[in-house]
Design an enzyme around this catalytic site. Structure first.
Site, short mmCIF file in Angstrom:
data_model
loop_
_atom_site.label_atom_id
_atom_site.label_comp_id
_atom_site.label_asym_id
_atom_site.label_seq_id
_atom_site.Cartn_x
_atom_site.Cartn_y
_atom_site.Cartn_z
N THR A 53 27.35 -6.44 4.26
CA THR A 53 28.73 -6.92 4.41
C THR A 53 29.20 -6.61 5.83
OG1 THR A 53 29.10 -6.48 2.08
CG2 THR A 53 31.06 -6.73 3.45
N ASP A 71 12.31 1.28 5.66
CA ASP A 71 13.49 2.13 5.84
C ASP A 71 13.10 3.28 6.76
OD1 ASP A 71 16.29 2.51 3.92
OD2 ASP A 71 15.67 4.20 5.20
N ARG A 127 30.49 7.81 -3.49
CA ARG A 127 31.21 7.45 -2.26
C ARG A 127 32.64 7.03 -2.63
NH1 ARG A 127 27.38 3.05 0.29
NH2 ARG A 127 27.04 2.68 -1.92
N LYS A 140 13.04 8.59 1.12
CA LYS A 140 13.34 7.41 0.31
C LYS A 140 12.07 6.57 0.13
CE LYS A 140 17.65 5.84 1.02
NZ LYS A 140 18.66 5.17 1.86
N CYS A 154 32.08 0.11 -1.39
CA CYS A 154 32.35 -1.28 -0.96
C CYS A 154 33.83 -1.61 -0.87
CB CYS A 154 31.65 -2.24 -1.91
SG CYS A 154 29.88 -1.94 -2.00
N ALA A 201 43.75 -1.19 -15.73
CA ALA A 201 44.55 -0.23 -14.96
C ALA A 201 43.99 1.17 -15.18
CB ALA A 201 46.00 -0.29 -15.42
N GLY A 202 44.13 2.01 -14.19
CA GLY A 202 43.62 3.37 -14.31
C GLY A 202 43.76 4.10 -13.00
C1 UGA Z 1 31.76 -4.49 -5.69
C2 UGA Z 1 31.87 -5.97 -6.09
O1 UGA Z 1 32.31 -6.06 -7.45
C3 UGA Z 1 30.51 -6.66 -5.94
O2 UGA Z 1 30.63 -8.04 -6.25
C4 UGA Z 1 30.04 -6.49 -4.51
O3 UGA Z 1 28.75 -7.07 -4.32
C5 UGA Z 1 29.94 -5.02 -4.19
O4 UGA Z 1 31.23 -4.41 -4.35
C6 UGA Z 1 29.50 -4.88 -2.76
O5 UGA Z 1 30.28 -5.24 -1.86
O6 UGA Z 1 28.36 -4.52 -2.51
P1 UGA Z 1 30.83 -2.29 -6.90
O7 UGA Z 1 31.31 -1.55 -5.70
O8 UGA Z 1 29.46 -2.02 -7.43
O9 UGA Z 1 30.88 -3.88 -6.63
O10 UGA Z 1 31.85 -1.98 -8.07
P2 UGA Z 1 32.90 -2.77 -8.96
O11 UGA Z 1 32.32 -3.08 -10.26
O12 UGA Z 1 33.51 -3.88 -8.19
O13 UGA Z 1 34.01 -1.64 -9.17
C7 UGA Z 1 34.71 -1.12 -8.04
C8 UGA Z 1 35.74 -0.10 -8.46
O14 UGA Z 1 36.81 -0.72 -9.13
C9 UGA Z 1 35.22 0.99 -9.43
O15 UGA Z 1 35.71 2.24 -8.98
C10 UGA Z 1 35.80 0.59 -10.76
O16 UGA Z 1 36.00 1.68 -11.60
C11 UGA Z 1 37.12 -0.02 -10.32
N1 UGA Z 1 37.70 -0.98 -11.30
C12 UGA Z 1 37.03 -2.12 -11.62
C13 UGA Z 1 38.96 -0.74 -11.84
O17 UGA Z 1 39.61 0.29 -11.54
N2 UGA Z 1 39.48 -1.64 -12.72
C14 UGA Z 1 38.82 -2.77 -13.07
O18 UGA Z 1 39.37 -3.56 -13.86
C15 UGA Z 1 37.56 -3.02 -12.51
#
Ligand code: UGA
Length: 437
Positions: free
Chosen positions: A121, A30, A334, A35, A264, A256-257
């Site tokens: 990605t 890196d 982020r 880091k 990502c 929901a929320g």
């Molecule tokens: C997401 C994808 O789930 C991964 O599969 C992917 O590899 C990753 O992006 C990436 O592109 O690197 P991540 O960003 O770690 O993973 O988080 P998630 O678990 O997907 O949650 C994303 C957001 O959705 C969070 O803010 C979470 O609170 C929200 N969320 C999730 C909801 O509001 N409701 C839900 O039912 C689930």
């Protein structure tokens, strides 16, 4: 095998440690000296459950090292590109500066038979372009696109036990030389039954953006239902339970929320729309604009609900925000919906205190104007309203009677629909969820 991992952020640091855990000799590279110094001392530069323990374990075997020197990639036969692809400033497209720099920096160190494996990605078409660069430098090397699906907060387990592997190779054929090399890299999870699909380059790139877009759509769908439930006096959590019992729909990602955030989903759906436009297929993805705007509306809705809870005005009201990270078990802020809401409330005259078990240092860098307190009890002291915006376990387990003795008004907005309304109401609180009566 000897492996180099270029980029040691949320993706690369975990990938490097997990590859060493699988038995390979790994060098993580890196440009960020701080880091690299932290990782060399087996310290994770960010919070990810289990990562530090894993770093300690694999570093003691001598199979994992970290450096800022790209020349250390020489001698590895597999090179993973794990750098970030953030949203371009002022535009929707993905910024490929780091992917391009990592690839170009790596090229002088590759040898015949090496494979360069993209995990970042990227917009579809990137792999073909990078593959040309690799072949121009070393005709005996190959570029594979091998998207990563790990979730922050579960990154170690997701990397060691993924639900599938996707290998995008130039000719899309199972017989491609690079396929057997990657099979050797992943022999442990493959032997325990993890499925793998071989595709061409563009399909592999699209698998990742399509998967994230589907997840984002699922969340915005249920949040749109929450808007409707509010208008109709229905309960979106029960609705999600009921439709989720249909296994064609499934209950996961129907919470929901306040919506999705992080490094990502938000930027990936925007980059996907931008790329579709470049390809002349923008109509195919216009629905993602709606997905994005439903998601953004959640944040405004919470500000409005907070104002309602504060008897119509935010001016001078003491608001405590429980949670700053974009989701629990992460210190990543982020595009965190929680922090974005906290900042909007502050701008509208509220006196906002934010607390979080892990994310406060990152939050303070991004929004220095907010007030932070790492002690949950102290943060709720004399609050006019509490907002639970990131569903850490410790907030779900709060005792309404105990907290009630500290705040100045018993009002709580549950932005993740994660508390038991009965429990809080029977302790005298005014409880508001999102999309719930
Ligand atoms: C997401 C994808 O789930 C991964 O599969 C992917 O590899 C990753 O992006 C990436 O592109 O690197 P991540 O960003 O770690 O993973 O988080 P998630 O678990 O997907 O949650 C994303 C957001 O959705 C969070 O803010 C979470 O609170 C929200 N969320 C999730 C909801 O509001 N409701 C839900 O039912 C689930």
């Amino acid at each position: 095998m000897r492996i180099s991992v270029i980029g040691c952020g949320y993706l690369g640091a975990v990938h490097a440690a997990c590859m060493a855990k699988l038995g390979h000799d790994v060098v993580g590279i890196d440009v960020d000296e701080q880091k690299i110094a932290a990782l060399s001392a087996a310290k994770a530069p960010f919070y990810e459950p289990g990562l530090e323990e894993l770093l300690e374990e694999v570093q003691s075997t001598g199979r994992l090292s970290f450096t800022t020197d790209m020349a250390s990639a020489a001698g590895s036969n597999v090179h993973f590109i794990c750098v970030g692809t953030p949203q371009k400033k002022g535009e929707n497209g993905a910024d490929l500066t780091y992917v391009d720099a990592a690839t170009v920096g790596l090229l002088p160190h590759i040898a015949p038979g090496d494979i360069v494996v993209g995990k970042s990605t990227v917009p579809v078409g990137t792999a073909a372009r990078l593959s040309d660069l690799v072949l121009a430098q070393e005709p005996g090397a190959h570029l594979v696109w091998n998207p990563e699906f790990l979730r922050e907060g579960h990154a170690v387990a997701d990397t060691l036990h993924p639900d599938r592997f996707v290998y995008g190779v130039a000719n899309g054929s199972e017989e491609h030389q690079a396929v057997s090399v990657l099979d050797d890299v992943y022999s442990v999870p493959l032997s325990s039954g993890t499925p793998r699909l071989v595709t061409d380059h563009p399909t592999a790139e699209l698998v990742k953006t399509a998967a994230n877009s589907f997840l984002a759509t699922k969340i915005s769908f249920i949040n749109a239902m929450a808007e409707l439930c509010e208008a109709a006096g229905a309960d979106v959590t029960r609705l999600a339970d009921a439709i989720g019992m249909d296994d064609r729909i499934g209950r996961k990602f129907l919470n929901a929320g306040i919506g999705f955030g992080g490094g990502c989903l938000p930027k990936d759906i925007r980059a996907f729309m931008a790329r579709a436009g470049e390809l002349g297929a923008d109509q195919a993805l216009t629905f993602l604009r709606e997905v994005d705007s439903i998601n953004m509306r959640r944040r405004t809705r919470v500000v409005e609900l907070t104002r309602e809870l504060c008897d119509g005005t935010l001016l001078g009201k003491r608001v405590t925000v429980l949670g700053a990270a974009f989701k629990p078990e992460s210190d990543d802020v982020r595009d965190s919906p929680a922090l974005s809401i906290a900042a909007q409330l502050q701008l509208q005259g509220a006196v906002v205190t934010v607390t979080d078990p892990k994310a406060l240092p990152n939050a303070a860098k991004r929004f220095p104007e907010l007030h932070y307190d790492s002690d949950t009890n102290a943060s709720v002291e004399k609050a006019d309203v509490l907002l639970l915006l990131t569903e850490w376990k410790e907030y779900q387990n709060l005792d309404p009677f105990e907290v009630g003795g500290r705040v100045s008004s018993l009002r709580i907005l549950d932005g993740r629909n994660t508390l038991n309304p009965e429990k809080w109401r029977s302790a005298g609180w005014t409880y508001r969820g999102l999309g719930r009566p």
